[in-house]
Design an enzyme around this catalytic site. Structure first.
Site, PDB file in Angstrom:
ATOM      1  N   ASP A 204       0.707  -1.166   0.029  1.00  0.00           N
ATOM      2  CA  ASP A 204      -0.231  -0.033  -0.057  1.00  0.00           C
ATOM      3  C   ASP A 204       0.965   1.113   0.174  1.00  0.00           C
ATOM      4  O   ASP A 204       1.899   0.998   0.852  1.00  0.00           O
ATOM      5  CB  ASP A 204      -0.792  -0.119   1.439  1.00  0.00           C
ATOM      6  N   ILE A 205       0.697   2.154  -0.838  1.00  0.00           N
ATOM      7  CA  ILE A 205       1.255   3.351  -1.062  1.00  0.00           C
ATOM      8  C   ILE A 205       1.340   4.088   0.328  1.00  0.00           C
ATOM      9  O   ILE A 205       0.033   4.344   0.779  1.00  0.00           O
ATOM     10  CB  ILE A 205       1.047   4.309  -2.210  1.00  0.00           C
ATOM     11  N   GLU A 247      -4.962   2.530  -3.618  1.00  0.00           N
ATOM     12  CA  GLU A 247      -3.693   2.394  -3.802  1.00  0.00           C
ATOM     13  C   GLU A 247      -2.856   1.063  -3.141  1.00  0.00           C
ATOM     14  O   GLU A 247      -1.816   1.271  -2.575  1.00  0.00           O
ATOM     15  CB  GLU A 247      -3.007   3.875  -3.112  1.00  0.00           C
TER      16      GLU A 247
HETATM   17  P1  GH3 Z   1      -1.418   5.146   4.994  1.00  0.00           P
HETATM   18  O1  GH3 Z   1       0.062   5.199   4.569  1.00  0.00           O
HETATM   19  O2  GH3 Z   1      -1.963   4.538   5.960  1.00  0.00           O
HETATM   20  O3  GH3 Z   1      -1.657   4.185   3.719  1.00  0.00           O
HETATM   21  O4  GH3 Z   1      -2.210   6.352   4.061  1.00  0.00           O
HETATM   22  P2  GH3 Z   1      -2.955   6.987   2.761  1.00  0.00           P
HETATM   23  O5  GH3 Z   1      -3.104   8.282   2.943  1.00  0.00           O
HETATM   24  O6  GH3 Z   1      -2.161   6.314   1.833  1.00  0.00           O
HETATM   25  O7  GH3 Z   1      -4.143   5.781   3.160  1.00  0.00           O
HETATM   26  P3  GH3 Z   1      -5.587   6.449   3.317  1.00  0.00           P
HETATM   27  O8  GH3 Z   1      -6.211   4.968   3.154  1.00  0.00           O
HETATM   28  O9  GH3 Z   1      -6.062   7.320   4.358  1.00  0.00           O
HETATM   29  O10 GH3 Z   1      -5.816   7.175   1.772  1.00  0.00           O
HETATM   30  C1  GH3 Z   1      -5.811   6.493   0.687  1.00  0.00           C
HETATM   31  C2  GH3 Z   1      -5.935   7.546  -0.297  1.00  0.00           C
HETATM   32  O11 GH3 Z   1      -5.627   6.872  -1.833  1.00  0.00           O
HETATM   33  C3  GH3 Z   1      -7.046   8.212  -0.353  1.00  0.00           C
HETATM   34  C4  GH3 Z   1      -7.657   7.963  -2.036  1.00  0.00           C
HETATM   35  O12 GH3 Z   1      -8.193   9.312  -2.152  1.00  0.00           O
HETATM   36  C5  GH3 Z   1      -6.660   7.758  -2.568  1.00  0.00           C
HETATM   37  N1  GH3 Z   1      -6.663   6.839  -3.566  1.00  0.00           N
HETATM   38  C6  GH3 Z   1      -7.551   5.768  -3.813  1.00  0.00           C
HETATM   39  N2  GH3 Z   1      -7.756   5.315  -5.063  1.00  0.00           N
HETATM   40  C7  GH3 Z   1      -7.129   6.371  -5.798  1.00  0.00           C
HETATM   41  C8  GH3 Z   1      -7.093   6.428  -7.257  1.00  0.00           C
HETATM   42  O13 GH3 Z   1      -7.540   5.748  -8.172  1.00  0.00           O
HETATM   43  N3  GH3 Z   1      -6.537   7.567  -7.800  1.00  0.00           N
HETATM   44  C9  GH3 Z   1      -5.883   8.613  -7.026  1.00  0.00           C
HETATM   45  N4  GH3 Z   1      -5.504   9.702  -7.343  1.00  0.00           N
HETATM   46  N5  GH3 Z   1      -6.133   8.465  -5.361  1.00  0.00           N
HETATM   47  C10 GH3 Z   1      -6.900   7.313  -4.982  1.00  0.00           C
HETATM   48 MG    MG Z   2      -1.934   4.198   1.687  1.00  0.00          MG
HETATM   49 MG    MG Z   3      -4.945   2.079   1.436  1.00  0.00          MG
HETATM   50 MG    MG Z   4      -4.742   3.112   4.517  1.00  0.00          MG
END
Ligand code: GH3
Ligand code: MG
Ligand code: MG
Ligand code: MG
Ligand code: MG
Length: 323
Positions: A204-205, A247
């Site tokens: 996970d990013i 992500e």
């Molecule tokens: P953590 O290190 O705990 O994983 O923090 P995080 O911010 O990566 O995790 P969180 O689950 O809080 O947020 C994930 C983010 O990824 C929020 C969401 O908007 C973004 N995201 C998810 N899918 C996509 C996508 O397809 N495109 C983009 N640009 N962003 C995405």
């Molecule tokens: Mg993340």
């Molecule tokens: Mg995530």
């Molecule tokens: Mg998360």
């Protein structure tokens, strides 16, 4: 005779025919032992835009198709051949091969024998042209069969596309979660048979929300794509790389134990950490959870374990592999 009558309306019909159909680029295999007939029929085909390949006997036509270098859109085949052979053998051969299943087969004969005609239909020909032809009817039937062939090809193409879309993630082009689970289940059956362990990497990013907030969603999408392709490039053809969620990614590694999976995860971690992303003036890292089937003996628990470890990696400060 009917050929001459046909020729009377021939030119106008051919004109209409060619203007309403688009058969240029379509290929016909013509198998006919009479030189005169070959010449006449291939001439008719060419006028409609269809490109014929002419064969004078069944053997050479079969050799051509067996070579795999040529797949016609339609087959027109004579019934009686000088050698005493009939076309039945050839029709059987075509019908058995899945690659040729959409190709209409047109039998042509001078015979008025209903037994001959019916036996041809029994072997699987799609239609029957009586010689000598009524040229107009020849074209009308040809058109009907070619339109049908185009329709079948289109349907097949659409089906293939839909099948691919059903297992592909739209943004990244890598596999989706559904396909991951399908493959996991197959891999698990293989494990039960061969006892050869397999592993998964879930990653996970880190702080991706911040990346989006700072650089915008569009560039965020590009990062997701780029990381997918990094994962693709560092894995084997036999591995399954899938987008698990927004992500979050998952990789199935057949014939890979804990150590192998850990090593790959570490390589992925280092590569993403040092990658440069267009328009993004920040370092991007990811956290990894790795698990091997020899630890859980159950594929469902395997993904859960990888998930727990990913969670640990996040809690331990991110940008790390827990295995
Ligand atoms: P953590 O290190 O705990 O994983 O923090 P995080 O911010 O990566 O995790 P969180 O689950 O809080 O947020 C994930 C983010 O990824 C929020 C969401 O908007 C973004 N995201 C998810 N899918 C996509 C996508 O397809 N495109 C983009 N640009 N962003 C995405
Ligand atoms: Mg993340
Ligand atoms: Mg995530
Ligand atoms: Mg998360
Ligand atoms: Mg003949």
């Amino acid at each position: 005779n009917s050929v001459r009558e046909g020729l009377g309306v021939f030119l106008q019909n051919v004109k209409d025919f060619v203007s309403t159909c688009c058969f240029s680029g379509m290929k016909a295999l013509l198998v006919e032992d009479s030189k005169l007939q070959r010449h006449f029929i291939s001439g008719l085909l060419k006028k409609s835009g269809v490109t014929p390949i002419c064969m004078e006997n069944i053997e050479s036509a079969m050799d051509l198709l067996k070579s795999g270098s040529y797949v016609p859109d339609i087959v027109l085949i004579d019934y009686f051949f000088g050698s005493g052979k009939t076309s039945g053998e050839f029709v059987n051969f075509l019908k058995k091969d899945y690659n040729f299943k959409n190709i209409p087969i047109i039998a042509m004969t001078v015979s008025d024998d209903r037994e001959v005609r019916n036996s041809l239909f029994y072997t699987g020909v799609n239609d029957f042209f009586h010689k000598p032809f009524d040229v107009e009817e020849f074209y009308l039937r040809l058109r009907a069969h070619l339109l049908n062939k185009i329709l079948l090809d289109d349907m097949e193409k659409t089906n293939k596309l839909l099948q691919l879309q059903a297992i592909t993630d739209g943004l990244t082009g890598i596999y989706n979660r559904r396909y991951f689970y399908e493959t996991l289940s197959k891999e698990d059956s293989r494990f039960r048979r061969t006892k050869e362990p397999y592993s998964v990497i879930l990653f996970d990013i880190d702080h991706f929300k911040r990346i989006n907030d700072r650089f915008g969603h569009i560039l965020g999408d590009e990062v997701i794509k780029e990381i997918s392709s990094i994962a693709r490039s560092l894995t084997r053809e036999s591995d399954t790389v899938a987008r698990y969620g927004g992500e979050e990614f998952i990789i199935l590694l057949p014939e890979t134990d804990c150590n192998g999976a850990y090593t790959l995860a570490e390589k992925l971690r280092k590569t993403t950490e040092s990658a440069v992303f267009k328009g993004i003036s920040a370092r991007i890292t990811s956290s990894f959870g790795v698990a091997c089937i020899s630890e859980t003996r159950c594929s469902e628990k395997l993904v859960n374990l990888a998930d727990e470890r990913l969670y640990q990696a996040k809690n331990m400060g991110r940008n790390r592999v827990v295995g």
